[in-house]
Write a protein that holds these residues in place. Structure first.
Motif, PDB file in Angstrom:
ATOM      1  N   PHE A 134      35.292 -29.266  19.404  1.00 31.22           N
ATOM      2  CA  PHE A 134      35.086 -28.276  18.563  1.00 31.22           C
ATOM      3  C   PHE A 134      36.317 -27.880  17.608  1.00 31.22           C
ATOM      4  O   PHE A 134      37.171 -27.756  18.238  1.00 31.22           O
ATOM      5  N   GLY A 135      36.220 -28.128  16.209  1.00 29.29           N
ATOM      6  CA  GLY A 135      37.568 -27.835  15.325  1.00 29.29           C
ATOM      7  C   GLY A 135      37.215 -28.052  14.017  1.00 29.29           C
ATOM      8  O   GLY A 135      35.861 -28.164  13.353  1.00 29.29           O
ATOM      9  N   ASP A 136      38.297 -28.232  13.175  1.00 27.75           N
ATOM     10  CA  ASP A 136      38.133 -28.164  11.800  1.00 27.75           C
ATOM     11  C   ASP A 136      38.135 -29.670  11.256  1.00 27.75           C
ATOM     12  O   ASP A 136      39.051 -30.390  11.522  1.00 27.75           O
ATOM     13  N   GLY A 137      36.868 -30.144  10.833  1.00 25.80           N
ATOM     14  CA  GLY A 137      36.603 -31.522  10.356  1.00 25.80           C
ATOM     15  C   GLY A 137      37.526 -31.981   9.077  1.00 25.80           C
ATOM     16  O   GLY A 137      37.851 -33.345   9.278  1.00 25.80           O
ATOM     17  N   TYR A 138      38.118 -31.214   8.525  1.00 25.44           N
ATOM     18  CA  TYR A 138      38.989 -31.406   7.372  1.00 25.44           C
ATOM     19  C   TYR A 138      40.317 -32.285   7.980  1.00 25.44           C
ATOM     20  O   TYR A 138      40.866 -32.985   7.364  1.00 25.44           O
ATOM     21  N   LYS A 139      40.561 -31.825   9.329  1.00 23.99           N
ATOM     22  CA  LYS A 139      41.891 -32.362   9.865  1.00 23.99           C
ATOM     23  C   LYS A 139      41.574 -33.750  10.502  1.00 23.99           C
ATOM     24  O   LYS A 139      42.527 -34.386  11.129  1.00 23.99           O
ATOM     25  N   GLY A 140      40.506 -34.114  10.901  1.00 20.97           N
ATOM     26  CA  GLY A 140      40.132 -35.188  11.735  1.00 20.97           C
ATOM     27  C   GLY A 140      40.241 -35.050  13.181  1.00 20.97           C
ATOM     28  O   GLY A 140      40.692 -34.119  13.689  1.00 20.97           O
ATOM     29  N   LEU A 141      40.774 -36.428  13.638  1.00 20.27           N
ATOM     30  CA  LEU A 141      41.462 -36.361  15.267  1.00 20.27           C
ATOM     31  C   LEU A 141      42.574 -37.365  15.129  1.00 20.27           C
ATOM     32  O   LEU A 141      42.530 -38.380  15.675  1.00 20.27           O
ATOM     33  N   PRO A 142      43.686 -36.746  14.671  1.00 24.04           N
ATOM     34  CA  PRO A 142      44.916 -37.674  14.622  1.00 24.04           C
ATOM     35  C   PRO A 142      45.058 -38.309  16.013  1.00 24.04           C
ATOM     36  O   PRO A 142      45.647 -39.255  15.892  1.00 24.04           O
ATOM     37  N   SER A 143      45.097 -37.605  17.013  1.00 32.03           N
ATOM     38  CA  SER A 143      45.242 -38.244  18.221  1.00 32.03           C
ATOM     39  C   SER A 143      44.653 -39.402  18.660  1.00 32.03           C
ATOM     40  O   SER A 143      44.924 -39.968  19.663  1.00 32.03           O
ATOM     41  N   TYR A 144      43.441 -39.511  18.047  1.00 33.24           N
ATOM     42  CA  TYR A 144      42.427 -40.574  18.427  1.00 33.24           C
ATOM     43  C   TYR A 144      42.521 -41.666  17.468  1.00 33.24           C
ATOM     44  O   TYR A 144      41.956 -42.748  17.583  1.00 33.24           O
ATOM     45  N   ALA A 145      43.150 -41.571  16.388  1.00 33.45           N
ATOM     46  CA  ALA A 145      43.176 -42.547  15.348  1.00 33.45           C
ATOM     47  C   ALA A 145      43.893 -43.552  15.643  1.00 33.45           C
ATOM     48  O   ALA A 145      44.900 -43.535  16.656  1.00 33.45           O
ATOM     49  N   PRO A 146      43.980 -44.673  14.917  1.00 26.28           N
ATOM     50  CA  PRO A 146      42.981 -45.012  13.696  1.00 26.28           C
ATOM     51  C   PRO A 146      41.620 -45.321  14.022  1.00 26.28           C
ATOM     52  O   PRO A 146      41.378 -45.844  15.074  1.00 26.28           O
ATOM     53  N   PHE A 147      40.766 -45.102  13.159  1.00 25.39           N
ATOM     54  CA  PHE A 147      39.253 -45.236  13.374  1.00 25.39           C
ATOM     55  C   PHE A 147      39.029 -46.505  12.506  1.00 25.39           C
ATOM     56  O   PHE A 147      39.229 -46.780  11.500  1.00 25.39           O
ATOM     57  N   ASP A 148      37.491 -47.322  12.965  1.00 24.69           N
ATOM     58  CA  ASP A 148      37.135 -48.325  12.363  1.00 24.69           C
ATOM     59  C   ASP A 148      36.500 -47.803  11.295  1.00 24.69           C
ATOM     60  O   ASP A 148      36.103 -48.527   9.990  1.00 24.69           O
ATOM     61  N   PRO A 162      43.736 -36.209   5.341  1.00 24.44           N
ATOM     62  CA  PRO A 162      43.817 -36.376   6.897  1.00 24.44           C
ATOM     63  C   PRO A 162      42.748 -37.454   7.313  1.00 24.44           C
ATOM     64  O   PRO A 162      43.173 -38.469   7.870  1.00 24.44           O
ATOM     65  N   LEU A 163      41.587 -37.486   6.804  1.00 19.28           N
ATOM     66  CA  LEU A 163      40.855 -38.394   7.046  1.00 19.28           C
ATOM     67  C   LEU A 163      41.026 -39.931   6.441  1.00 19.28           C
ATOM     68  O   LEU A 163      41.120 -40.930   7.093  1.00 19.28           O
ATOM     69  N   MET A 164      41.622 -39.972   5.260  1.00 17.60           N
ATOM     70  CA  MET A 164      41.965 -41.232   4.811  1.00 17.60           C
ATOM     71  C   MET A 164      43.284 -41.817   5.731  1.00 17.60           C
ATOM     72  O   MET A 164      42.996 -42.845   5.701  1.00 17.60           O
ATOM     73  N   ALA A 165      44.048 -41.112   6.047  1.00 19.12           N
ATOM     74  CA  ALA A 165      45.071 -41.446   6.857  1.00 19.12           C
ATOM     75  C   ALA A 165      44.922 -42.033   8.094  1.00 19.12           C
ATOM     76  O   ALA A 165      45.347 -42.911   8.593  1.00 19.12           O
ATOM     77  N   GLN A 166      43.552 -41.495   8.696  1.00 24.12           N
ATOM     78  CA  GLN A 166      43.192 -41.764  10.072  1.00 24.12           C
ATOM     79  C   GLN A 166      42.208 -43.254   9.928  1.00 24.12           C
ATOM     80  O   GLN A 166      41.715 -43.535  11.019  1.00 24.12           O
ATOM     81  N   LEU A 167      42.190 -43.733   8.807  1.00 25.28           N
ATOM     82  CA  LEU A 167      41.237 -44.800   8.685  1.00 25.28           C
ATOM     83  C   LEU A 167      42.041 -46.243   8.626  1.00 25.28           C
ATOM     84  O   LEU A 167      42.970 -46.206   8.291  1.00 25.28           O
ATOM     85  N   LYS A 168      41.353 -46.869   9.496  1.00 25.23           N
ATOM     86  CA  LYS A 168      42.318 -48.346   9.666  1.00 25.23           C
ATOM     87  C   LYS A 168      42.133 -49.114   8.477  1.00 25.23           C
ATOM     88  O   LYS A 168      41.170 -48.931   7.612  1.00 25.23           O
TER      89      LYS A 168
END
Length: 213
Positions: A134-148, A162-168
């Motif tokens: 439960f949280g703010d989607g604009y921030k993504g989930l940096p602690s679980y990044a990076p994502f495929d 933040p979403l761009m930064a969390q992408l592999k």
């Protein structure tokens, strides 16, 4: 929570409709064939659950049209064990599709009412995302990044940094961009600083909510 032969027949018909509309990814079609969409809807909509339409699910949100779910899922090009970040859990239907495609799904929902409903529903259906939050989607989930890959299931005015930064590197981000009507946008990360952008037609989504607190 019944899933009958009639429901299965309606799902088969829905898959035929999606194929006619250009969905070719077998993993996407198989997932939609298996998932009881009627259980993600208010029971008053049960008779309509396998029409290719969006429906309200409470908290001012909707369950996306099956074609939209299939289109976004196909764009992600998911392989088994891929880590996928979903922004906007909503009813959990898109989450279920991604899980059945073999992805490890990390999902964020901004509406507490929907977060609670979906957290309780998915396990009852035997669907187990890696992480629901439960949280703010604009921030993504940096602690679980990076994502495929990253999928945004609500209309956004811009692509959150933040979403761009969390992408592999090599990863795919699918996001509907715009206010009243959205352009489905695919970003492919080429390296640390460069992204390749593709615009893939008009869709309509509810807006992506930002945490104002």
């Amino acid at each position: 929570m019944k899933d009958t032969a009639k429901h299965q027949g309606l799902r088969n018909q829905l898959v035929n409709v999606l194929q006619q509309k250009g969905i070719t990814d077998v993993n996407v079609l198989d997932a939609i064939k298996k998932i009881p969409r009627h259980l993600f809807l208010n029971s008053s909509f049960e008779d309509y659950a396998y029409q290719d339409k969006a429906f309200p699910i409470g908290a001012g949100q909707t369950i996306s049209q099956p074609y939209t779910v299939a289109f976004q899922s196909q764009l992600l090009e998911i392989k088994k064990e891929h880590k996928v970040l979903e922004i906007g859990t909503g009813s959990g239907y898109q989450t279920a599709v991604l899980c059945l495609m073999g992805a490890k799904v990390f999902s964020v929902e901004r509406q507490n009412e929907l977060f609670k409903q979906t957290s309780s529903l998915l396990p009852k259906l035997g669907i187990r995302p890696k992480h629901l939050s439960f949280g703010d989607g604009y921030k993504g989930l940096p602690s679980y990044a990076p994502f495929d890959s990253i999928i945004v299931t609500a209309g956004a005015p811009f692509i959150p940094k933040p979403l761009m930064a969390q992408l592999k590197i090599g990863g795919r981000l699918v996001i509907p961009l715009g206010d009243d009507v959205q352009i489905m946008t695919l970003l492919i990360r080429k390296n640390e600083t460069q992204f390749e952008k593709h615009e893939l037609g008009e869709f309509r989504f509810v807006p992506l909510l930002e945490d104002k607190n």
